[in-house]
Scaffold this motif. Structure first.
Motif, short mmCIF file in Angstrom:
data_model
loop_
_atom_site.label_atom_id
_atom_site.label_comp_id
_atom_site.label_asym_id
_atom_site.label_seq_id
_atom_site.Cartn_x
_atom_site.Cartn_y
_atom_site.Cartn_z
N LEU A 118 25.27 46.17 87.29
CA LEU A 118 24.39 47.11 86.59
C LEU A 118 24.98 47.54 85.25
O LEU A 118 24.27 47.64 84.25
CB LEU A 118 24.11 48.34 87.45
N VAL A 119 26.28 47.76 85.24
CA VAL A 119 26.96 48.14 84.00
C VAL A 119 26.82 47.02 82.98
O VAL A 119 26.54 47.26 81.80
CB VAL A 119 28.44 48.47 84.28
N GLN A 120 27.01 45.79 83.41
CA GLN A 120 26.88 44.65 82.49
C GLN A 120 25.46 44.56 81.95
O GLN A 120 25.26 44.27 80.77
CB GLN A 120 27.27 43.36 83.19
N GLN A 121 24.48 44.81 82.79
CA GLN A 121 23.09 44.77 82.34
C GLN A 121 22.82 45.89 81.33
O GLN A 121 22.13 45.67 80.33
CB GLN A 121 22.14 44.90 83.53
N MET A 122 23.35 47.05 81.58
CA MET A 122 23.18 48.17 80.65
C MET A 122 23.81 47.84 79.30
O MET A 122 23.24 48.11 78.25
CB MET A 122 23.81 49.44 81.22
N GLN A 123 24.99 47.23 79.33
CA GLN A 123 25.67 46.86 78.09
C GLN A 123 24.85 45.83 77.32
O GLN A 123 24.72 45.92 76.10
CB GLN A 123 27.07 46.32 78.38
N ALA A 124 24.28 44.87 78.02
CA ALA A 124 23.46 43.85 77.36
C ALA A 124 22.25 44.51 76.70
O ALA A 124 21.89 44.15 75.56
CB ALA A 124 23.01 42.79 78.37
N GLN A 125 21.63 45.46 77.36
CA GLN A 125 20.49 46.16 76.78
C GLN A 125 20.90 46.94 75.54
O GLN A 125 20.18 46.98 74.54
CB GLN A 125 19.86 47.11 77.80
N MET A 126 22.07 47.55 75.59
CA MET A 126 22.56 48.31 74.44
C MET A 126 22.84 47.38 73.27
O MET A 126 22.54 47.72 72.12
CB MET A 126 23.80 49.11 74.83
N ARG A 127 23.42 46.22 73.55
CA ARG A 127 23.68 45.26 72.47
C ARG A 127 22.38 44.81 71.84
O ARG A 127 22.27 44.70 70.62
CB ARG A 127 24.46 44.06 73.00
N GLU A 128 21.37 44.54 72.67
CA GLU A 128 20.07 44.12 72.16
C GLU A 128 19.44 45.20 71.29
O GLU A 128 18.73 44.90 70.33
CB GLU A 128 19.13 43.76 73.31
N ALA A 129 19.70 46.43 71.62
CA ALA A 129 19.15 47.55 70.85
C ALA A 129 20.00 47.84 69.62
O ALA A 129 19.72 48.77 68.87
CB ALA A 129 19.04 48.78 71.73
N GLY A 130 21.07 47.07 69.43
CA GLY A 130 21.92 47.24 68.26
C GLY A 130 22.92 48.36 68.37
O GLY A 130 23.43 48.85 67.38
N ARG A 131 23.24 48.75 69.60
CA ARG A 131 24.20 49.82 69.79
C ARG A 131 25.53 49.25 70.25
O ARG A 131 25.58 48.34 71.04
CB ARG A 131 23.68 50.78 70.84
N GLY A 132 26.60 49.79 69.75
CA GLY A 132 27.93 49.38 70.17
C GLY A 132 28.70 50.59 70.64
O GLY A 132 28.13 51.65 70.84
N ARG A 133 29.97 50.42 70.80
CA ARG A 133 30.79 51.57 71.15
C ARG A 133 30.65 52.61 70.07
O ARG A 133 30.63 52.31 68.89
CB ARG A 133 32.25 51.16 71.28
N TYR A 134 30.55 53.85 70.46
CA TYR A 134 30.27 54.90 69.49
C TYR A 134 31.31 54.97 68.39
O TYR A 134 30.99 55.17 67.23
CB TYR A 134 30.14 56.26 70.19
N ILE A 135 32.53 54.76 68.68
CA ILE A 135 33.58 54.90 67.66
C ILE A 135 33.46 53.78 66.61
O ILE A 135 33.85 53.97 65.47
CB ILE A 135 34.98 54.94 68.31
N ASP A 136 32.91 52.63 66.99
CA ASP A 136 32.73 51.57 66.03
C ASP A 136 31.78 51.96 64.91
O ASP A 136 31.86 51.45 63.80
CB ASP A 136 32.22 50.30 66.71
N SER A 137 30.90 52.89 65.20
CA SER A 137 29.98 53.35 64.15
C SER A 137 30.68 54.13 63.06
O SER A 137 30.14 54.38 62.01
CB SER A 137 28.84 54.17 64.75
N LEU A 138 31.92 54.50 63.32
CA LEU A 138 32.69 55.25 62.34
C LEU A 138 33.42 54.35 61.35
O LEU A 138 33.96 54.84 60.36
CB LEU A 138 33.72 56.14 63.05
N ARG A 139 33.46 53.08 61.63
CA ARG A 139 34.19 52.18 60.74
C ARG A 139 33.58 52.19 59.35
O ARG A 139 32.38 52.41 59.18
CB ARG A 139 34.18 50.77 61.31
N ASN A 140 34.40 51.94 58.38
CA ASN A 140 34.00 51.89 56.98
C ASN A 140 33.50 53.23 56.47
O ASN A 140 32.67 53.29 55.58
CB ASN A 140 32.92 50.81 56.75
N ARG A 141 33.99 54.28 57.01
CA ARG A 141 33.65 55.63 56.51
C ARG A 141 34.82 56.16 55.75
O ARG A 141 35.91 55.96 55.99
CB ARG A 141 33.28 56.56 57.64
#
Length: 141
Positions: A118-141
């Motif tokens: 289930l966790v793997q399925q949730m991660q796949a859905q998040m990747r499809e939605a363009g979401r990654g680990r939250y801290i990665d969104s901080l890169r290049n700031r």
């Protein structure tokens, strides 16, 4: 992506974090430290625990054990932020990734094979939605 990385996205309060970053991304005055403080609030632990319990159908024992891990994760990151007022963003990112990876390994150890799927399925859905680990969104700031 490994199961560890999968749990990373879940245990790190993905839903709340993504909302916070979406709202704050347009505000350059808000620094990394303030964003981390907001994301790692104790209210987010309770919300994430409820979400994980429902989504993964955690048993009462699993829920209790995951709660301990999430609260320890929160406290460790809070101590990191409080104890390093002059630390660079890169230092904080690296340490948070390390702390999170350790927590995710511990959470994974509590899950059944079915829950890990289930966790793997949730991660796949998040990747499809363009979401990654939250801290990665901080890169290049």
């Amino acid at each position: 992506m490994s199961v560890i990385r999968t749990c990373a996205a879940i245990a790190m309060v993905v839903g709340a974090a993504n909302c916070v970053f979406a709202q704050q991304a347009s505000s350059p005055a808000v620094d990394l430290r303030n964003r981390l403080q907001h994301i790692h609030g104790t209210h987010s632990i309770d919300n994430e625990l409820d979400r994980l319990t429902a989504t993964l159908q955690l048993s009462q024992q699993q829920r209790s054990e995951v709660e301990v891990l999430l609260r320890r994760h929160h406290d460790t990151i809070q101590a990191l932020i409080d104890g390093n007022p002059n630390a660079s963003d890169e230092f904080l990112r690296e340490r948070i990734h390390s702390i999170s990876d350790d927590t995710h390994r511990e959470i994974n150890a509590l899950l059944t094979q079915q829950q890990l799927v289930l966790v793997q399925q949730m991660q796949a859905q998040m990747r499809e939605a363009g979401r990654g680990r939250y801290i990665d969104s901080l890169r290049n700031r």
